[in-house]
Design a protein around this motif. Structure first.
Motif, short mmCIF file in Angstrom:
data_model
loop_
_atom_site.label_atom_id
_atom_site.label_comp_id
_atom_site.label_asym_id
_atom_site.label_seq_id
_atom_site.Cartn_x
_atom_site.Cartn_y
_atom_site.Cartn_z
N ILE A 158 0.84 -1.20 0.00
CA ILE A 158 0.00 0.00 0.00
C ILE A 158 0.87 1.25 0.00
O ILE A 158 1.76 1.41 0.85
CB ILE A 158 -0.94 0.01 1.23
N SER B 88 -3.73 10.54 -4.55
CA SER B 88 -3.26 9.23 -5.02
C SER B 88 -2.57 9.30 -6.38
O SER B 88 -1.69 8.48 -6.69
CB SER B 88 -4.43 8.25 -5.09
N ILE C 242 -1.54 -1.09 -3.97
CA ILE C 242 -2.83 -0.44 -3.72
C ILE C 242 -2.52 1.01 -3.38
O ILE C 242 -1.64 1.30 -2.56
CB ILE C 242 -3.55 -1.13 -2.55
N PRO D 96 -4.58 4.14 -2.16
CA PRO D 96 -5.81 4.81 -1.75
C PRO D 96 -5.68 6.32 -1.84
O PRO D 96 -4.59 6.87 -1.71
CB PRO D 96 -5.98 4.37 -0.30
N ASP D 97 -6.80 6.99 -2.06
CA ASP D 97 -6.86 8.44 -1.95
C ASP D 97 -7.48 8.75 -0.59
O ASP D 97 -8.64 8.43 -0.34
CB ASP D 97 -7.70 9.05 -3.07
N ASP E 188 -10.76 10.59 -0.60
CA ASP E 188 -11.90 9.78 -1.01
C ASP E 188 -12.37 8.90 0.15
O ASP E 188 -13.57 8.71 0.36
CB ASP E 188 -11.54 8.88 -2.21
N LEU E 189 -11.42 8.36 0.90
CA LEU E 189 -11.76 7.50 2.04
C LEU E 189 -12.57 8.24 3.09
O LEU E 189 -13.39 7.64 3.79
CB LEU E 189 -10.49 6.93 2.69
N PHE F 67 -8.33 5.19 7.15
CA PHE F 67 -7.21 4.39 6.66
C PHE F 67 -7.15 3.05 7.39
O PHE F 67 -6.90 2.00 6.78
CB PHE F 67 -5.89 5.14 6.87
N MET G 99 -9.80 0.67 6.07
CA MET G 99 -9.40 0.11 4.79
C MET G 99 -8.35 -0.98 4.98
O MET G 99 -8.45 -2.07 4.40
CB MET G 99 -8.83 1.21 3.89
#
Length: 208
Positions: free
Chosen positions: A4, A13, A31, A33-34, A37-38, A53, A56
Motif C-alpha cells: 500500500i 493518489s 494499492i 488509496p486516496d 476519497d476514504l 485508513f 481500509m
C-alpha cells in the motif's frame, strides 16, 4: 501480501502514478488509496483520516507492506503501532517524529493565502485541509515506534532538511531499520526521484 502506497498532505493518489505504473511492470501491484476519497462526507481531521485508513487496512486479510510519505508515513506508523501483527514491513518517507509547531503555524498561514481552487485540485476543500493540518500538531510517535520490530526502510530526500533529523532519529530508535538518503530529491521523493524510489522499494519488498 498487500503493498500500500500512502500519499502525503498536499498530494493525492495520482502523485503515485509513476511509481505504481513502474512497479506493475515489475509484477508488483500496489494499492494506492486516496485519503480524501476514504474520508468523503466526514469532517476532515487526523483522527478521521486515521480511522478511515485503518478501516481500509483492516479489510485486507493479508499482511501489509505499508509505504507512506509524510502524513502517509504517520498513518502507516500509527497503524503499525496499533496493529503490529498485521505489518510485514514499513517504508517511511520524509516522516516527522513530531510536527514542528512553528513550522506548522507558518504553513497554515501560507495555506490561508492560497486560492481555494488549488485545494480542490487535491480533492479537498481549503477549510478541511487547514483543519487537518492543525489537528496534526500534537502527533509524536517516536517512543512507540521504538517498540516495533518489523523491517523498516526510512527514506529522506537529500534536500529535505526539515525531515533529515527525524529520519536519523527514527533509524536510531527502530532496531530493525535501514536509512537511505535519496539523492536529487526534496521532500516529495515519489515526484522528485521516482526511478530511484521504485528501485529501492522493489529491492526492499523482495528481500522482506
Amino acid at each position: 501480501m498487500k503493498n500500500i502506497l500512502i500519499h502525503g498532505l498536499g498530494q493525492n493518489s495520482k502523485d503515485w502514478d509513476t511509481i505504481k505504473n513502474e512497479l506493475e511492470t515489475r509484477e508488483i501491484s500496489p494499492i494506492v488509496p486516496d485519503l480524501f476519497d476514504l474520508t468523503k462526507g466526514r469532517e476532515l481531521d487526523y483522527p478521521t483520516v486515521y480511522q478511515a485508513f485503518s478501516e481500509m487496512s483492516e479489510s485486507y486479510k493479508d499482511k501489509l507492506n505499508l509505504c507512506g510519505l509524510s502524513l502517509g508515513g504517520l498513518l502507516a506508523l500509527n497503524y503499525a503501532i496499533q496493529y503490529p501483527k498485521k505489518i510485514n514491513s514499513l517504508v517511511l518517507i520524509g516522516t516527522p517524529f513530531e510536527i514542528p509547531k512553528g513550522l506548522l503555524k507558518f504553513q497554515n498561514f501560507v495555506f490561508k493565502l492560497i486560492p481555494k481552487s488549488a485545494f480542490q485540485n487535491m480533492g479537498v476543500s481549503k477549510k478541511d485541509f487547514i483543519r487537518l493540518s492543525k489537528s496534526m500538531a500534537e502527533l509524536n510517535f517516536m517512543e512507540s515506534a521504538a517498540t516495533l520490530d518489523c523491517p523498516t526502510l526510512i527514506l529522506c530526500g537529500a534536500k529535505d532538511k526539515t525531515n533529515m533529523e527525524s529520519a536519523k532519529r527514527f533509524h536510531e530508535a527502530m532496531k530493525n531499520s535501514k536509512l537511505v538518503i535519496v539523492e536529487d530529491s526534496g521532500h516529495e521523493v515519489n515526484k522528485d526521484n521516482p526511478r530511484k524510489l521504485v528501485s529501492v522499494l522493489q529491492d526492499f519488498w523482495v528481500d522482506n
